[in-house]
Motif scaffolding. Structure first.
Motif, short mmCIF file in Angstrom:
data_model
loop_
_atom_site.label_atom_id
_atom_site.label_comp_id
_atom_site.label_asym_id
_atom_site.label_seq_id
_atom_site.Cartn_x
_atom_site.Cartn_y
_atom_site.Cartn_z
N ASP A 48 37.01 -11.32 27.28
CA ASP A 48 38.91 -11.14 26.91
C ASP A 48 38.49 -10.90 24.79
OD1 ASP A 48 40.87 -12.31 28.35
OD2 ASP A 48 40.29 -14.21 27.63
N ALA A 49 37.11 -11.31 24.89
CA ALA A 49 36.22 -10.48 23.45
C ALA A 49 35.68 -8.58 23.92
CB ALA A 49 34.93 -11.25 23.06
N VAL A 50 35.52 -8.62 24.38
CA VAL A 50 35.45 -7.37 25.02
C VAL A 50 36.89 -6.34 25.04
CG1 VAL A 50 34.58 -5.44 26.18
CG2 VAL A 50 32.80 -7.19 26.23
N LEU A 51 37.37 -6.91 25.31
CA LEU A 51 38.98 -6.35 25.21
C LEU A 51 39.65 -6.83 23.80
CD1 LEU A 51 40.60 -7.84 29.03
CD2 LEU A 51 40.10 -5.29 27.85
N GLY A 52 39.61 -7.13 23.83
CA GLY A 52 39.63 -7.37 22.09
C GLY A 52 38.88 -6.41 21.11
N ILE A 53 38.06 -6.36 21.29
CA ILE A 53 37.45 -5.53 20.44
C ILE A 53 38.64 -4.03 20.47
CG2 ILE A 53 35.17 -3.62 20.33
CD1 ILE A 53 33.19 -6.25 20.77
N ILE A 54 38.12 -3.60 21.80
CA ILE A 54 38.69 -2.58 21.88
C ILE A 54 40.50 -2.10 21.57
CG2 ILE A 54 40.03 -0.30 23.68
CD1 ILE A 54 37.29 -1.99 25.46
N GLU A 55 41.56 -3.15 21.49
CA GLU A 55 42.75 -3.49 21.26
C GLU A 55 42.64 -3.37 19.04
OE1 GLU A 55 46.44 -6.24 21.78
OE2 GLU A 55 44.15 -6.96 22.48
N ASP A 56 41.63 -4.08 18.66
CA ASP A 56 42.11 -4.21 17.48
C ASP A 56 41.17 -2.74 17.27
OD1 ASP A 56 42.25 -6.68 17.66
OD2 ASP A 56 39.46 -7.45 17.20
N GLU A 57 40.25 -1.67 17.63
CA GLU A 57 40.10 -1.23 17.08
C GLU A 57 41.71 0.52 17.19
OE1 GLU A 57 37.69 0.39 15.63
OE2 GLU A 57 35.96 -0.86 15.88
N VAL A 58 42.28 -0.07 18.46
CA VAL A 58 43.30 0.99 18.96
C VAL A 58 44.39 0.30 17.62
CG1 VAL A 58 44.82 1.73 20.24
CG2 VAL A 58 42.92 1.45 21.22
N PHE A 60 44.33 -0.41 15.22
CA PHE A 60 43.85 -0.12 13.74
C PHE A 60 44.28 1.08 13.48
CE2 PHE A 60 40.93 1.34 10.06
CZ PHE A 60 41.62 0.22 9.77
N ALA A 61 43.09 2.05 13.97
CA ALA A 61 43.88 3.45 14.68
C ALA A 61 45.63 3.85 14.12
CB ALA A 61 42.83 4.28 15.54
N LYS A 62 45.82 2.75 14.87
CA LYS A 62 48.26 3.27 14.95
C LYS A 62 48.12 2.60 13.48
CE LYS A 62 51.78 3.70 16.60
NZ LYS A 62 52.54 5.10 16.83
N GLY A 63 48.00 1.94 13.16
CA GLY A 63 48.52 1.84 11.28
C GLY A 63 47.40 3.21 10.58
N ILE A 65 45.59 6.48 8.64
CA ILE A 65 46.65 8.11 8.26
C ILE A 65 46.23 9.03 9.47
CG2 ILE A 65 46.63 7.67 5.97
CD1 ILE A 65 44.11 9.19 5.77
N PRO A 66 47.12 10.39 9.47
CA PRO A 66 45.90 11.03 10.53
C PRO A 66 44.90 11.02 10.09
CG PRO A 66 48.43 11.43 10.17
CD PRO A 66 48.56 9.90 8.89
N GLY A 67 44.29 11.92 11.36
CA GLY A 67 42.41 12.31 10.94
C GLY A 67 41.87 11.11 11.06
N TYR A 68 42.18 10.08 11.15
CA TYR A 68 41.46 9.27 11.30
C TYR A 68 40.53 8.99 12.46
CZ TYR A 68 40.16 4.00 11.74
OH TYR A 68 38.83 3.16 12.00
N SER A 69 39.10 8.59 12.31
CA SER A 69 38.61 8.88 13.58
C SER A 69 37.51 7.43 13.59
CB SER A 69 37.63 10.56 13.42
OG SER A 69 37.32 10.18 14.32
N ARG A 70 37.06 7.23 14.57
CA ARG A 70 36.05 5.79 13.75
C ARG A 70 35.53 5.93 15.79
NH1 ARG A 70 33.66 0.96 12.37
NH2 ARG A 70 34.38 -0.62 14.27
#
Length: 145
Positions: A48-58, A60-63, A65-70
């Motif tokens: 669940d922690a690994v899934l949470g890492i992916i979900e948090d990254e996505v 955060f990217a959703k919120g 600005i356009p052009g964000y990359s990590r």
């Protein structure tokens, strides 16, 4: 008559030892089951922690600005065991020890990743935000910053 009492005492002693061994065996079985449950729960929490890492990254990217990359990295193993990752149409799935753990996103995420096994070269991923969408992709050649 004296020999009968000796035999009876020996029999009672043997019987009490057998009953004691059954009690100890029963306690060992209960302890082993509880230990197995605790270990399974720990593994599930780590997945669940690994899934949470992916979900948090996505998310955060959703919120962002356009052009964000990590670029981000995932652990290579979970408790020393390899796992595989599958991402298609907004659902991420981890296969670990014969079980599948899935999580969906509440918003549209583009990309497709199917890694049979996470390793040192496939553990890095990139999340990007364009004007209209979020994209998640494997980034094996990227350097973490």
């Amino acid at each position: 008559m004296y020999n009968k009492n000796k035999a009876q005492v020996s029999f009672e002693f043997l019987l009490s030892m057998v009953i004691g061994l059954f009690v100890v065996l029963g306690l060992l079985v209960l302890f082993a089951n509880k230990l197995h449950d605790v270990m399974q729960e720990s593994r599930n929490q780590q997945v669940d922690a690994v899934l949470g890492i992916i979900e948090d990254e996505v998310t955060f990217a959703k919120g962002a600005i356009p052009g964000y990359s990590r670029v981000f990295a995932l652990p290579v193993t979970i408790e020393g065991q390899n796992y595989s990752l599958n991402f298609t149409s907004g659902t991420i799935a981890i296969s670990y020890l014969g079980k599948d753990f899935t999580r969906g996103f509440s918003h549209k995420v583009n990309g497709s990743i199917c890694l049979q096994e996470i390793n040192e070269t496939t553990r890095k991923f990139e999340v990007q935000r364009s004007a209209t969408e979020v994209t998640l992709s494997a980034c094996p050649d990227c350097l973490c910053k």
